[in-house]
Each structure stands twice: as C-alpha cells, then as structure tokens.
Design an enzyme around this catalytic site. Structure first.
Site, PDB file in Angstrom:
ATOM      1  N   ASP A   1       0.941  -7.916   6.401  1.00  0.00           N
ATOM      2  CA  ASP A   1       0.564  -6.519   6.570  1.00  0.00           C
ATOM      3  C   ASP A   1      -0.385  -6.192   5.417  1.00  0.00           C
ATOM      4  O   ASP A   1       0.037  -6.027   4.284  1.00  0.00           O
ATOM      5  CB  ASP A   1       1.821  -5.654   6.528  1.00  0.00           C
ATOM      6  CG  ASP A   1       1.498  -4.162   6.613  1.00  0.00           C
ATOM      7  OD1 ASP A   1       0.309  -3.795   6.484  1.00  0.00           O
ATOM      8  OD2 ASP A   1       2.433  -3.370   6.789  1.00  0.00           O
TER       9      ASP A   1
ATOM     10  N   HIS B   1       7.042  -1.626   5.844  1.00  0.00           N
ATOM     11  CA  HIS B   1       6.749  -0.409   6.610  1.00  0.00           C
ATOM     12  C   HIS B   1       7.376  -0.581   8.000  1.00  0.00           C
ATOM     13  O   HIS B   1       7.479  -1.693   8.503  1.00  0.00           O
ATOM     14  CB  HIS B   1       5.228  -0.310   6.707  1.00  0.00           C
ATOM     15  CG  HIS B   1       4.697   0.953   7.305  1.00  0.00           C
ATOM     16  ND1 HIS B   1       4.654   1.177   8.654  1.00  0.00           N
ATOM     17  CD2 HIS B   1       4.122   2.047   6.738  1.00  0.00           C
ATOM     18  CE1 HIS B   1       4.086   2.349   8.899  1.00  0.00           C
ATOM     19  NE2 HIS B   1       3.760   2.901   7.747  1.00  0.00           N
TER      20      HIS B   1
ATOM     21  N   CYS C   1       7.509   6.022   6.197  1.00  0.00           N
ATOM     22  CA  CYS C   1       7.753   4.965   7.189  1.00  0.00           C
ATOM     23  C   CYS C   1       8.400   3.736   6.557  1.00  0.00           C
ATOM     24  O   CYS C   1       8.107   2.602   6.945  1.00  0.00           O
ATOM     25  CB  CYS C   1       6.473   4.566   7.912  1.00  0.00           C
ATOM     26  SG  CYS C   1       5.781   5.897   8.882  1.00  0.00           S
TER      27      CYS C   1
ATOM     28  N   GLN D   1      -2.431  -1.952   2.831  1.00  0.00           N
ATOM     29  CA  GLN D   1      -2.650  -1.369   1.509  1.00  0.00           C
ATOM     30  C   GLN D   1      -3.421  -2.310   0.596  1.00  0.00           C
ATOM     31  O   GLN D   1      -3.678  -1.964  -0.553  1.00  0.00           O
ATOM     32  CB  GLN D   1      -1.312  -0.978   0.862  1.00  0.00           C
ATOM     33  CG  GLN D   1      -0.521   0.080   1.635  1.00  0.00           C
ATOM     34  CD  GLN D   1      -1.195   1.449   1.642  1.00  0.00           C
ATOM     35  OE1 GLN D   1      -2.098   1.722   0.840  1.00  0.00           O
ATOM     36  NE2 GLN D   1      -0.775   2.316   2.556  1.00  0.00           N
TER      37      GLN D   1
ATOM     38  N   LYS E   1      -7.738   3.711   6.666  1.00  0.00           N
ATOM     39  CA  LYS E   1      -7.329   3.690   5.257  1.00  0.00           C
ATOM     40  C   LYS E   1      -8.414   3.091   4.368  1.00  0.00           C
ATOM     41  O   LYS E   1      -8.237   2.979   3.166  1.00  0.00           O
ATOM     42  CB  LYS E   1      -6.038   2.878   5.094  1.00  0.00           C
ATOM     43  CG  LYS E   1      -4.816   3.504   5.761  1.00  0.00           C
ATOM     44  CD  LYS E   1      -3.568   2.710   5.424  1.00  0.00           C
ATOM     45  CE  LYS E   1      -2.464   2.917   6.436  1.00  0.00           C
ATOM     46  NZ  LYS E   1      -1.572   4.032   6.097  1.00  0.00           N
TER      47      LYS E   1
HETATM   48  C1  LIG Z   1       1.977  -0.931   4.466  1.00  0.00           C
HETATM   49  C2  LIG Z   1       1.614  -0.281   5.768  1.00  0.00           C
HETATM   50  N1  LIG Z   1       1.811  -0.941   6.915  1.00  0.00           N
HETATM   51  C3  LIG Z   1       1.503  -0.412   8.109  1.00  0.00           C
HETATM   52  C4  LIG Z   1       0.968   0.842   8.196  1.00  0.00           C
HETATM   53  C5  LIG Z   1       0.655   1.372   9.572  1.00  0.00           C
HETATM   54  O1  LIG Z   1      -0.709   1.635   9.726  1.00  0.00           O
HETATM   55  P1  LIG Z   1      -1.206   2.494  10.954  1.00  0.00           P
HETATM   56  O2  LIG Z   1      -0.351   3.711  11.003  1.00  0.00           O
HETATM   57  O3  LIG Z   1      -2.611   2.807  10.651  1.00  0.00           O
HETATM   58  O4  LIG Z   1      -1.024   1.648  12.165  1.00  0.00           O
HETATM   59  C6  LIG Z   1       0.739   1.571   7.024  1.00  0.00           C
HETATM   60  C7  LIG Z   1       0.182   2.942   7.023  1.00  0.00           C
HETATM   61  O5  LIG Z   1       0.700   3.860   7.643  1.00  0.00           O
HETATM   62  C8  LIG Z   1       1.067   0.997   5.788  1.00  0.00           C
HETATM   63  O6  LIG Z   1       0.873   1.664   4.628  1.00  0.00           O
END
Ligand SMILES: Cc1ncc(COP(=O)(O)O)c(C=O)c1O
Ligand SMILES: Cc1ncc(COP(=O)(O)O)c(C=O)c1O
Lengths: 145, 423, 423, 145
Positions: free
Chosen positions: B213, B138, B379, B216, B239
């Site tokens: 990370d 991401h 993203c 998910q 989430k």
């Molecule tokens: C795999 C992953 N990493 C990072 C993020 C970033 O999370 P956030 O936007 O809540 O900071 C997300 C979700 O948008 C994600 O699915």
C-alpha cells in the site's frame, strides 16, 4: 470566538460532569448506536412502566457534543412520561436540521436549547442526535407499554 | 533549515488563498487525506476536454488518436515517476480499487482453479494458507483480505505493532504457508515508514506475493518500485496533487500475466462469443470499460510537477516541518503523540491525542482558527484499539505548507485544553 | 423540423470549434462512444478544485463540510434527473464498474450463502439457475455475467435478436429458474430502443432481478427509473456531457439492502476489527475509498445542463437528425444499415456497412473529411457475428449536431465506394 | 486529398486482388493473429525447407491496409530465403514506427514501401503489421530448420 456558539458553557459543563452516565442493570429497552463516520458510540437503557420512563441511563465514548447530548437527554426524560420524550425528539430533530435558522424553544427544550449552535455544523449534527436516536430505539425495544 | 519550497509553489495552488471559517486564511494540514491541486493539474484536465476528448484505443478518428496517445504518454510518465515500466502500470479509480483488484483477482484464481483451470494453481488460496497483514493497515488493505480469506478458507495473521508504533518484524512470522503479504509503506496514522526492503527479503525467501500500500509513500518519498521488489503496489492520484477519481496499480510481470482479470467488459477482452470470452494478456486485461482518461492525464501533470521539484526536496521539506511540530508536541503538556518519536523513521504526518478532549472537538477548535486537520480513526480502527486510543487528531504536511503554518497550528493546539476546561 | 437546438448550445462546447485533419472543421458524430463536454461541466470541476477540494464524510473542517455537501447535493440532483431517490444512487467510475458491482455482489452473496450466511439465500445463484441476457448486449453487460455463471454453475441464455435488429421477446423465455435478467435499454449498435416495460412485466412475474444497461438511454431519452420498475440500472457520466471517470448505479431498495458489498475499504464499513468487519446498510456500503468527488460534481452540472434544455427536446432533435440520415442511407447504393428501419423504435445512432469497404477504411475516409465516427464491433462482437457483419461503422448524434453536419456526413459516405474503387 | 498518402494505388490494388490468399494444406508453420482493438484477423501459413520459404499463403478478414499488407508480404517472401524475411521485417517495423519521418527504402521493400504513409496514422500501424507479426510466429513455429 465564533466557536462559543457551538460549545456553549452548558454543553461543556455537561461534558465535564455528565448526568445519568453508567448503565443500570434493570431495563425494558436498550440500544447501541455508533456514528460510523467518526466512531462515536453510545448505549442507552430505559426502564419504562405505566407510560413513564422510570429510569434513563447511558454510557459511551465520543466528543463533547455527543456526550453532553446524552447527559441533557437524561435530565429531560428521566422520570418523565414516555410521550414527553417523543415530543422533545420531534422538536430537537427539527432544531438540528435548521442550519442555525430556528430559534430554539427554551421552555420546551431546556438545556437542549444550548445545542442550537450545532445545527450550523453539519458534521456535528449527527453527534448531537446520536443519543436521541439510540433512545428512540431503546424505547421501541421496550415491550412493557 | 530553509522552507523556501512552500513559498515558491504556493502561487500554483489557488485554494490556498481561500478565507475560511471565522475569516481566517486557510491552513491546510490534511494532505494525508487528500492533497490540493496546482493549476497545472486543473488546466491539464480542462485542456483535454477542450481539445482532444474522445474514447481511446478504439476510435478511428484524429481526436481518438490524440486521446489514446495522451493516455499512453501519461502512463509512460507516471510509470517513470515510480521507477516502473509502463507495461506494468494499471489505472484504477483509487488505491482502494487497486487493492480490491488484486484481492478479487486472487479470489477469481482460486475459484477458477477449483473449477479445473489448473493454470491458476499458483495463485489459488486454500485452507491452511495465510494472508499476512500488519496491525497498522488502512481498512483498504485489510477488509478486502478479510473478505477473500473468509471465502477461500485462508487465514489472516498480523505483524504486530509496538507501543511506539513500529512493526515488530521477525522472520518467524514469515512461514511457508504465507501466500500473500500486504503491508503499508508508510502508516497514515503513525507516520512510520516501514522497512519494505527487509519485508520483501522475507517475503521472497518464502515465495509469497508482497502487496504494497503505497498511498502515503509515492506522493512523499522518492520511490522506485522495481528496486523495492514487490509483486504489486497501489496508490491514489488525489494524494499526490492529482485529480480525484484516479489511482494506480503496479503489477509485477508475474501477477500481470498470471492473475485472471477483475472487472470485465469492453477493452479487456481478446474474443467474446455468446458462450465464453477470452482476455487480453497485457495490462489492458485490467482496464475494463471507458477509462478515466482526463484524470489520468491530470495525474501525469501532477507527476511532472513533482518530478520537476524532486521528491527528495519534497520529503526534506516535510521532514523539516514535521520535526518542528513533533518536537513541540512531545513537550506540550496533556498531549500524546502516536507513533515513533524518532524522525528518521517517520514521514510528514503526526497523529496525537489531547488529554480530556475528544479528537472531534480538537479538530473543531482548530477549524475555528482556519486550520484544517483530520479527526477520527483515519480508516485504521483496529490500530486505534491496539494503541488504546478512541480516535486521534492528525496534522499532515506537504510541499506547500510553511513553517508559519506549523507555528499557528502549535499555538492553537496549546490553547485547546484550557478552552475545554480540562487544564 | 427545426434544428435550432444545436446552434444554441454549440458555443458551450469549445472542442466543436476545433480544426482537425486536413484543415477540416470537426464534425463529431461519435457521441455514443463519448460525448463532448460543455464549459459548464469543465468549469464545475475546476471550481471544485480551486475552492472546496477536500475528502468527504470524514473531515471535521469547513472544506470537508463544503465538499461533502456538494457531493450529496450532486447525488440528489442526478437522482432527480433519472426519477430516483438519492438513497438509491451509487457512484462508480463507469457503467462497466456498475454492472460488475452487481454481478460480483451476486457472486459474493452466492459464496457467502454457501459459507452458511443464510441471509443471502435470496441472491445466491446455483446450478439450474439462469441468467437471461439479450444477443444485443455490450460486452460490459455480457462478460461479467458469463464470469459469475461460470463460477456459480448458473447458465446463460439469450433473448434472440431478429435480422432487422429487434428483440424477439416471448414470455416462454422467462422461465421460473431465471434469477437475473440483464438487458440494454437502447442498443449501442442497432439503435433499437427495447420495450423495458414489457420485459419488467415478464421479469416481475417470475420474481427475477432486472438489471438495465442504461448507457445509451439516460443521456438521450427522458428516463424515470422508478416507473421502469427495474432492480438496477447502470450508466456512464462521460456519455451524458459529464466528465470521464464517473458512472452511476441505481439499486432498488431490495438489492441495496439485500446484496453484500463489492469493493471493500474505507467509508463502506460499520465496524472493523482485526478478525472481521461489518458493513453499512445504506448506499455508502457500495462506495469504498475516496470517491471521484470532482467528477460527481461535474456530472451534476451536466445533469443540470440537460435538464434545463429538457431531455424530450434533446431526443426530438436527435430523432430529426437520425431520420434524415437513415432515410438517405437506406436509399444509398451499396450501403447496409444495421437495426430497424423504423424510426419509432430507434434512438440517435446508425451503424452501417459499406459494401466492399472495411469499416476502418470507411472511418478513415470520413476522418480525412473531418468527420469523426466509430468503426469496429463497438464492444458487441457476438451481435456482429449474429448479423453476419465483420464489424460496422457507426455515426451517432447528440444535441450539438446540426443538420448541415448530417449532410456533410452523407455526402462523404456517398463517395466512399468510388474512392476505394468498389463502385 | 491527404488520404492518398495512406491509401496509395498500390495498396488499393493489392486489396482488390490479393496475392497468396487462400491457405495451402501443406505447411511447416502457421499462426493466427487478431487485432483486439478492431477485430482484424489473419492466418499465415509458411512451408519452409532448406532455409527457403517454399510457400507463403494467408487468409483473413480486415481492412484494406491489413489485407494489402498480407498480399505484399506474400510477394516479398514467397520462394525467398528465410533470412530475407527477417531483414524485411526489421526494415518494415522501423518504417511503421517512423511516424512519417523516414523515407522508405524502395529497393529493399518493394511494394511494401507504399505503406510509408500508414506510419502517420498510429491507429493503422497495427493493421499493416498484423500479417508480418503472424508470419513471424509462423516462421518460429516451424520445426524444419
Ligand atoms: C495508507 C492508506 N491506504 C489506503 C488509502 C485509501 O486510498 P483511497 O481512499 O484513495 O482509495 C489511504 C487513504 O485514504 C491511505 O492513507
Ligand atoms: C450500451 C452500452 N453499455 C455499456 C457501455 C460501457 O460503458 P463504459 O465504457 O463507460 O463503462 C457502453 C459504452 O461503451 C454502451 O454503449
């Protein structure tokens, strides 16, 4: 289905068989725009001389709305006076921001009137405007006037 | 296969009764972007404001004591939820901040080390060093590393992704100059669950810091961070049924004690003079200013809610729904599914392309049927380029989704190509 | 002087009916630390979760559209509340993050400039440059600047504070090598309201960027940021009736367009490839990841609530309460008030020492009477040293406090020295 | 008033006239502790020889609880065996974490039993423990055993 107001036949037809697609090598102005929230991209090239848009071509990737919009824009501006583009631009931008409350002026907008339904979908307004904004920059990049 | 769970929990989620566009009942299949919130979470926040709201750690009155205790109990509870100690858990505003915190703390360590603070040598990045990412990251786990690589002179390398969306792991990639390895536990595009244990083994063999990370994974899979043997893990509250505005960062003792701070201000200091400041050495070092107290307490209620159901049950439920959707999509003409076709290495989401129809048009069509999915590059733009997809449509499932919803989704998807006259 | 306002608004604040330690009704005099929340704010957040919760700016479904619209309307509303344009307003998690954002963006500019990105020359800090602070800054507006000064080689200087708690402004301090001037609008210890117009005049004359800590002004004084002519201003939502977990940062066009980003990840990018990324040029450049959507919407409800009452009325009410308390404390034996004795340059808070009794014992005594104040150095440790105070006790007032509460507070304070046998 | 359970006479007396205050120049171990949440500070010095605390002195700034605690600690440990300190420490730490639910063992704790009421005030527990934790470090810093 309510969706038909958004995806009018005219739009889907332009999407399937776009006009003016494929960039011509000769141009006086060019602009590349991208919608960062979704990644839709468009490049517009114009060849302007003597106050006339001798040629308008475009290429890009994107949804039916942004691709059809580029195709319609070609039909409306190719071989037309530069001034006409600016008049249409004002009219089209106004329509897009009307949230479905304005009746489009079909005499002026032609096929672009079919985008009236888009104005009810805030997330899609940017798609419809993308080629118009690129063309505006392409016109301004033009030094031939 | 039984799908009782959804029917049991749906009454807790008021938004699921909503009527959306065109008079349709909402079918919410966008939980990978953000989950919906049960009353238990909404009420926990409201109750905090109605009964004990005060600043924490610094007030000498009863409300302050109650708020501080509630905040620290929440930390205990959430740490327990992921198999970590409370002292290793830091609250952020979202996962993005957590990943930036780690990246900037390494940047600070590098700059402070170059300024002569030798105690940071171990965390300093230098030309010749490598930050190893994967092609499926991401943006939140890619752009911060690109930034600090640029500023420190370190290089970025990638673990490649195969055409069917699996990491092409090989020990050769884990060279001795790798200082940081940042990897997603589960891809938010492909659904692939990565073999973190294997990656941790490779990382530990070369003494690299493994940053996970967990956005998910923590909401969807039973997770024990201590067993996973990672140096850091970041995820978001929103989430996992929690409020917006709160994220979590797990830091191993090594990074917690060794890294310099990131955000600077109240609470994180030990002593401040006009000339210079010193910092706390515990997790407070990374919590500057007035924290998102109500959101932390709301997130704790979410962790409790999920624990009571059991993450294994949540995961099973999602696997059931995803298998059903995946099987059908793989057979549907004009549909390309991204990611593995094997359910055993997949979590509860599916990204797909509809031949000839742009993802935005796909999601618009589904929206007209009340079905909320997400379209775009999620993203993960470089990953989409790697897979030759302009963008994709993604349906994602959570404990409150029903089998009937999956059927509605599949029925609608099967109509799209004819609506757009490409079939 | 009439104190109707408090009686009118109190029913909106459920916590104010609370019974605390020893069976006393709560007298909450700690609003400078964090304010209480009216039902309107609590309900706005809950309603968001119950009705439209979704990710913003990126979802192609109706909930996503509604959430995006609500978020951007909140931005409009809050910007209007402080006399700014929505495009210049950025949401953070608290004021501390906002101030760090500015400091780190300058650090990034410096490092990127040293790496050859000449477009950042204007924002780069170098040895010989000065960051000018005041001796009354909160740690949040001091420690980040110390950090970037250390890393860039710039020097920190201070505008001195007089014994009675007023800035000793003189044009001589504003030398041409000052690049950044960071000043609080109202001191959270002294109550002093600084002459920002004058400081802005000096700052503009030398082309320095004036960064305003507006934590104690925006919630309490009518504020027009465009008229104040500052380069940036940061404040927190939780001190202005809003939720925890949300802050605001105003950036002038100059800094908004010119500074590189801070947090990196989703939403703030323009394009991402495996090799490098480019960033948005609008306010989205500074909003990475999933934002604190519910909290922003709650904060907007708080701004509306305050606007409907009128900040001038809120300020007047506080001045009335503060004058009453100040007059009495100045005459009370064994009490030393910090800050000016002149009400005309003071806001709604008073810090004081009780001779022979440590501030923690003062606050404990008041707490036993149901009165919540704060004791400590209020995140302004250097200022306390400057004033020769180990720490202090602080009572702070807001629109919901009554004259009777001030009287209760004064009566309790007058008993403290005899309770601790020092009078 | 409920407050009297916290501020027992004994505590206020020690606060007014602290014992062992003022650091002696000769020592085998010293430690400085600060409570970052409120700024209370204490320095403890110990002179240990032959398993005995020959002298315990302290100095600092802080609230009545932290200052009185240092004074009581002096009375309990000055000229006592080192082991006694550790026994008292365990007992006192346990009392402080009892949230008001444990009866203090007055025979062992002496004046320190008066701090039982502090354990009901989580924010003040750190104040009472501050000199004890400093003394623990001072004892460990001692190389004379
Ligand atoms: C795999 C992953 N990493 C990072 C993020 C970033 O999370 P956030 O936007 O809540 O900071 C997300 C979700 O948008 C994600 O699915
Ligand atoms: C003057 C001042 N500046 C900065 C802050 C920091 O605000 P926050 O803790 O909400 O980030 C505060 C409040 O704590 C303050 O009063």
């Amino acid at each position: 289905m309510n969706l038909d107001a958004l995806y009018q036949e005219i739009i889907l037809d332009h999407y399937k068989s776009p006009h003016g697609q494929g960039l011509q090598p000769d141009f006086t102005g060019e602009a590349f725009h991208v919608n960062t929230s979704c990644g839709d991209e468009v490049t517009v090239r114009v060849m302007v001389a003597d106050g006339t848009i001798k040629e308008m071509t475009h290429d890009g990737v994107g949804c039916s709305i942004s691709r059809a919009s580029a195709s319609v824009l070609h039909d409306l501006t190719d071989k037309q006076e530069s001034n006409k583009f600016y008049e249409l631009l004002d009219e089209f931008v106004e329509l897009m921001h009307s949230q479905g409350k304005t009746e489009p002026n079909e005499d002026v907008l032609g096929d672009a009137a079919a985008f009236a339904g888009v104005s009810k979908y805030p997330a899609r307004v940017k798609c419809a405007l993308l080629p118009w904004m690129a063309m505006k920059d392409a016109m301004e990049g033009n030094t031939d006037e | 296969m039984s799908f009782d769970l959804a029917n049991k929990v749906r009454p807790d989620f008021p938004i699921l009764d909503r009527i959306v566009r065109g008079g349709n009942a909402l079918v919410y299949l966008d939980s990978a972007a953000t989950s919906q919130k049960p009353n238990q979470v909404i009420d926990a926040e409201a109750q905090y404001y109605r009964e004990i709201n005060a600043t924490i750690h610094r007030s000498g009155h009863e409300l302050g004591e109650l708020a501080s205790a509630a905040y620290e109990e929440a930390r205990q509870n959430i740490a327990g939820f992921v198999g970590a100690k409370a002292q290793n858990l830091i609250f952020t505003k979202n996962a993005t901040e957590g990943l930036n915190l780690v990246a900037y703390a390494f940047l600070n360590a590098t700059l402070m080390h170059r300024n002569g603070q030798t105690k940071y040598a171990q965390y300093a990045l230098n030309p010749g060093d490598v930050i190893l990412l994967t092609e499926m990251e991401h943006h939140a786990n890619m752009v911060p590393w690109q930034h600090i690589a640029q500023l420190t002179g370190a290089a970025i390398k990638y673990i490649p992704v195969s055409d069917d969306g699996v990491l092409e792991l090989s020990e050769d990639l884990f060279t001795n100059n790798c200082k940081i390895i940042a990897v997603t536990h589960q891809s938010n595009v492909l659904g692939t669950i990565n073999d973190v244990a294997k990656i941790a083994e490779y990382a530990n063999a070369i003494g690299a810091h493994l940053i996970l990370d967990a956005c998910q994974s923590v909401p969807h899979l039973p997770t024990n961070l201590e067993n996973l043997n990672v140096a850091a893990a970041a995820w978001s509250g929103h989430k996992m049924l929690g409020p917006t505005g709160v994220g979590c960062l797990f830091l191993s003792d090594d990074l917690l004690l060794g890294l310099p701070p990131f955000l600077l201000g109240g609470n994180m200091i030990e002593n401040v003079t006009f000339e210079k400041s010193t910092y706390r050495s515990d997790n407070g070092k990374f919590e500057a200013g007035t924290m998102n107290i109500a959101q932390v307490i709301g997130l704790s209620a979410a962790a409790t809610y999920l624990s009571e159901i059991g993450l294994d049950r949540v995961h099973q439920h999602e696997v059931g729904l995803t298998r059903k959707a995946l099987t059908a999509l793989l057979e549907m003409p004009g549909i390309r599914v991204l990611g593995p076709s094997e359910m055993s290495i997949r979590g509860g989401l599916i990204s797909f392309e509809v031949n000839g129809v742009h993802p935005h048009d796909v999601s618009q069509y589904l929206d007209a049927n009340g079905i909320a999915i997400r379209a775009g590059h999620h993203c993960a733009w470089p990953l989409h380029r790697r897979l030759g997809a302009v963008a994709s449509s993604r349906a994602s499932f959570y404990l409150y989704n029903t089998e009937a919803e999956v059927e509605q989704f599949l029925a609608a998807v099967s109509e799209i190509r004819s609506y757009f006259k490409v079939a």
